[in-house]
Design a protein around this motif. Structure first.
Motif, short mmCIF file in Angstrom:
data_model
loop_
_atom_site.label_atom_id
_atom_site.label_comp_id
_atom_site.label_asym_id
_atom_site.label_seq_id
_atom_site.Cartn_x
_atom_site.Cartn_y
_atom_site.Cartn_z
N LEU A 192 0.84 -1.19 0.00
CA LEU A 192 0.00 0.00 0.00
C LEU A 192 0.87 1.25 0.00
CD1 LEU A 192 -3.16 -0.29 0.31
CD2 LEU A 192 -2.83 1.00 2.42
N ASP A 193 1.91 1.18 0.81
CA ASP A 193 2.78 2.34 0.91
C ASP A 193 3.53 2.57 -0.40
OD1 ASP A 193 3.81 4.40 2.64
OD2 ASP A 193 5.74 3.43 2.30
N LEU A 194 3.98 1.51 -1.02
CA LEU A 194 4.67 1.64 -2.30
C LEU A 194 3.76 2.33 -3.32
CD1 LEU A 194 7.10 1.00 -4.13
CD2 LEU A 194 6.02 -1.17 -4.69
N GLU A 195 2.52 1.89 -3.33
CA GLU A 195 1.57 2.48 -4.26
C GLU A 195 1.40 3.98 -3.99
OE1 GLU A 195 -3.01 1.81 -5.27
OE2 GLU A 195 -1.92 -0.07 -4.85
N ARG A 196 1.34 4.30 -2.68
CA ARG A 196 1.16 5.71 -2.30
C ARG A 196 2.38 6.54 -2.71
NH1 ARG A 196 -1.01 5.80 3.57
NH2 ARG A 196 1.11 5.04 3.81
N VAL A 197 3.54 5.99 -2.45
CA VAL A 197 4.77 6.71 -2.83
C VAL A 197 4.86 6.85 -4.35
CG1 VAL A 197 7.30 6.59 -2.81
CG2 VAL A 197 6.01 6.03 -0.75
N ASN A 198 4.51 5.80 -5.05
CA ASN A 198 4.52 5.87 -6.52
C ASN A 198 3.59 6.97 -7.01
OD1 ASN A 198 6.34 3.82 -6.71
ND2 ASN A 198 4.90 2.27 -7.45
N GLY A 258 8.88 -2.28 -9.47
CA GLY A 258 7.64 -1.77 -8.89
C GLY A 258 7.71 -0.33 -8.40
N GLU A 259 8.91 0.24 -8.41
CA GLU A 259 9.05 1.62 -7.92
C GLU A 259 8.99 2.63 -9.07
OE1 GLU A 259 12.67 1.91 -5.69
OE2 GLU A 259 11.94 0.60 -4.09
N TYR A 260 8.15 3.62 -8.92
CA TYR A 260 8.04 4.71 -9.89
C TYR A 260 9.18 5.69 -9.61
CZ TYR A 260 5.80 8.43 -12.65
OH TYR A 260 5.51 9.40 -13.57
N ILE A 261 9.98 5.93 -10.63
CA ILE A 261 11.22 6.71 -10.46
C ILE A 261 11.22 7.88 -11.43
CG2 ILE A 261 13.73 6.59 -10.76
CD1 ILE A 261 13.44 3.53 -10.23
#
Lengths: 512, 512
Positions: A445-451, A476-479
């Motif tokens: 969930l947090d990854l999605e939020r950070v992305n 999976g990380e938006y950069i």
């Protein structure tokens, strides 16, 4: 031809009194356009770097049909200014940090003009000897600058060719490798052929495999991990290749990358070639972007092991001051290319070809017709010399280091992958969430939020028109990618770019 | 990065004070090069049109390595004049009659300069909306000028795209057709797929088939004869296709040509499409050269029946005043191209693409990176307008008619194939031998003798440097091709060309 019908047309009309290549008129209009482009460069910082037009904006502005009567160059240039420039994303702007640079230069531009002016079609030696010979020479020059093994140069029975893009070059080498393998294992194995890359390899390789008829099920994107900075691990490759071979498939082609598009990951060429050798796999090394840097001794080690590869590409139109398009391909065994790609129709036969003393580049590439691309690369090499080319590249790397430091100084951000050349990959990572220990679900969930946050940040930056950067997604990380290398970029632009990022982050995080 | 090694190099050097895209310097050097090229056009008649250099002439003249230090543009231009120009075959010369024309124009040149100056990489809409949108617009404009059915235009759910050359365009359509057929018959039929052309079809089709993985045994070059002026006979096609289908093979692609390279033969599109329809064969129409003429109402009938085809190409860089490279491809169903050629890596994803409101041309072609080619075609269409473009093409046809008449007036020569556009195919055919009635063996011997004579004649003409023409071989006959269409060619050059042919024939026949 029987009776002719003319629609609103008169065979004997002659509106035009001047030949369309009249030297006097060429001179007049040519000077006009030089001033137009020089003005464009002078004013380029005023434009929004990423075009902000809406889809189909241009249909509304231009007539529905081509004009029946001639229009003056003055009128046309006004329209370029009014209608085209707002719809251009300014790749030459010093505030352009997206994708990879499309680094123009005066020398590259002049070379393209000469090539356009001569407008020769250099399919074989005969059709314009200078075009072929200059290409052989500059490819050897540049090969030497990169300290490529002699086996890749004409002087060592290999050779180089200028193609349009890496996509074409990979398709050519893949086709040659395919035919070479099929001649050994038999054509009935066509459906068993397997192509390898990593999950970071450019989409060009998968597309080339598809075009060349490789079964789409037989493309392997070997998984990479953060632990190897997203470089292809030789052990992982061996495992996958072994499994395929045991299953009766036929491994035949590997694309290794030096400087991937997403994060500039480095596949270790030497060890990968060792694996490939055991299975007679053709190794192509794609150094589209980072290859240029290898003319600097301190970066050359990134292509160590290249002597084990079969072919090597870099795009001079990316980070080598040569305007689009100009992909440099070197191969160890041009004969394999020629075997797959040669044609010999009656209308192209000639004594020089028969003498076997000349290179006919039509047999090294997909297309028959080819422009005199060597001209622009020759002008770039001579106008700047090895010394300045190194200096330019190093100055971009230096600016990237500066940007990286600025990112590191702001603890709301992280540098995502190690910077190697002039690309900085970063993202905003609000602190409170970082330190927490999560259960798996919360972590996702947090990854999605950070992305999403990073996506919003990038959208907001790019919409401003002040800078243009691009995203990628790795593991999976938006950069956010900041690629430095637009020719006009100076330190002040990099500092400004960082300020823009910070300002937009401030605004966004205050609402987060 | 550990300790750095520098070979003969100093990281802190800075020979270069000016940015390589500095507008002031751009202006200075740009004006210089315009004058250089204008001078070249002014003096072009003085050069030997076919370069007379020997293989490897240039290696001896240029240094072995790239220079370490910058060189001035003045020095470089001197070298272009001294070393490059003698090695160029002057495609822009008014005395150039070889292959097909590479018809440059001021408008085409200026368009290329603008495109080079902006140097955008237009892979998708987002990367430079104007580049994509202008391309859609000019392709609809030109499609309308050709009276293509609406189904080939964006306004009719088809669409056009600018590729480099016909070779690329054919490879794309062939790949799309292949995948479409495989999705119907199953991938296991890959080795059964068959491609059709005539024995006059351009080698591009065979090469494309080979690259795309079609079994080389499954390329059919259907025989043509003099009786149909070397056009592909629908009945012959049907016979071959039928035999293949009965043998369990899968016919899937036909390349029909309007204006073949050797003699400008015309394949009858309508009747061929009827045959193709019965077998769900994709029909591509290659009008690389002659397509341009179809903007004139009196030539449009040559592409009658085009509504039954799937795709259509013409090369604007051949006979449409647009500098190399610029191949116009129209397709009825862009979806088939996109299905075969699309890629969607993370670093290219964007809102505009997701909205499906835009065209992303990367999915219509082999390569990802693409130049802003629409600019030059737009400038050509606007600078000359439909009226003058027709006028220019007709003036070439008129000059070809004149040349044809001159050939016919000299009874030592024969016009070999009927002239349709601006290409005249002829050979010298000494009278005494023609009238005799031969046994088969003598006939063959005579053909060989006549072929050798024509080869000698052409060699002698081309070595003179006064004109440049090309040979072809059709039905065993060696033929000389005179293709009129170099932009600077005027009537006086055509008359001069004929005089050169006659003079060399005089000299040769006196010894025959």
């Amino acid at each position: 031809m029987g009776s002719l019908t003319f629609d609103n047309d008169d065979e004997n009309n002659s509106y035009f009194v001047t030949n369309p290549l009249d030297p006097k008129e060429f001179r007049r209009q040519g000077h006009m356009i030089i001033d137009f482009i020089a003005d464009y460069y002078e004013n380029i910082e005023r434009y929004q770097v990423l075009s902000q037009v809406e889809p189909n904006y241009l249909r509304k502005l231009l007539p529905e049909s081509a004009p029946y009567s001639p229009e003056s160059i003055e009128t046309i240039l006004q329209d370029v200014q009014k209608y085209i420039i707002p719809g251009i994303t300014h790749w030459q702007s010093p505030k352009y940090f997206a994708y990879f640079p499309s680094s123009g230069s005066i020398a590259g531009f002049l070379g393209e003009m000469l090539s356009t002016g001569f407008n020769v079609v250099g399919f074989n030696w005969m059709s314009s000897p200078a075009a072929t010979e200059l290409e052989c020479i500059v490819m050897d020059w540049l090969g030497e600058m990169l300290k490529l093994p002699k086996s890749f140069l004409f002087s060592g029975n290999g050779g180089g060719v200028l193609q349009g893009t890496t996509c074409e070059a990979i398709l050519c080498t893949l086709t040659a490798a395919r035919d070479q393998m099929l001649s050994q294992v038999g054509r009935e194995k066509m459906e068993k052929l397997v192509v390898y890359g990593s999950d970071q390899t450019h989409s060009a390789i998968q597309k080339a495999a598809k075009i060349s008829g490789i079964n789409p099920m037989n493309f392997r994107a070997v998984k990479t991990t953060k632990s190897t900075s997203f470089g292809l691990c030789p052990k992982s490759l061996r495992d996958v290749v072994q499994a395929d071979a045991q299953a009766g498939l036929v491994p035949f082609f590997l694309c290794a990358t030096v400087g991937t598009t997403s994060t500039n990951a480095i596949d270790p060429i030497g060890p990968l070639c060792e694996v490939a050798k055991d299975y007679s796999i053709w190794v192509h090394v794609d150094a589209a972007y980072a290859g240029s840097a290898c003319i600097c001794p301190e970066f050359r080690h990134f292509i160590d092991g290249i002597e084990g590869a079969n072919s090597f590409t870099l795009n001079a139109h990316k980070w080598f001051f040569t305007t689009l398009d100009c992909c440099c391909l070197w191969v160890k065994d041009p004969g394999t290319l020629i075997k797959s790609l040669s044609t010999n129709p009656a209308y192209l036969r000639n004594k020089a070809t028969d003498s076997k003393q000349v290179v006919d580049y039509k047999d090294w590439q997909i297309t028959l017709s080819r422009r005199f691309r060597a001209m622009k690369l020759w002008l770039v090499l001579r106008s700047y010399g090895v010394a300045n080319l190194r200096f330019f590249l190093r100055s971009h790397v230096k600016m990237a280091k500066l940007f990286e430091e600025l990112v590191r100084l702001d603890n709301r951000f992280e540098v995502v992958a190690p910077r190697k050349f002039a690309l900085v990959c970063f993202r905003v990572l609000p602190k409170p969430n970082v330190k927490k220990v999560y259960e798996n679900d919360e972590k996702a969930l947090d990854l999605e939020r950070v992305n999403k946050l990073n996506q919003k940040l990038l959208d907001s930056i790019n919409r401003s028109g002040h800078v243009y950067m691009c995203p990628t997604v790795v593991d999976g990380e938006y950069i956010i990618r900041c690629a430095i290398g637009a020719t006009l970029t100076e330190e002040r632009h990099v500092i400004m770019a960082w300020k823009v990022v910070q300002e937009h982050a401030d605004a966004l995080l205050s609402r987060y």
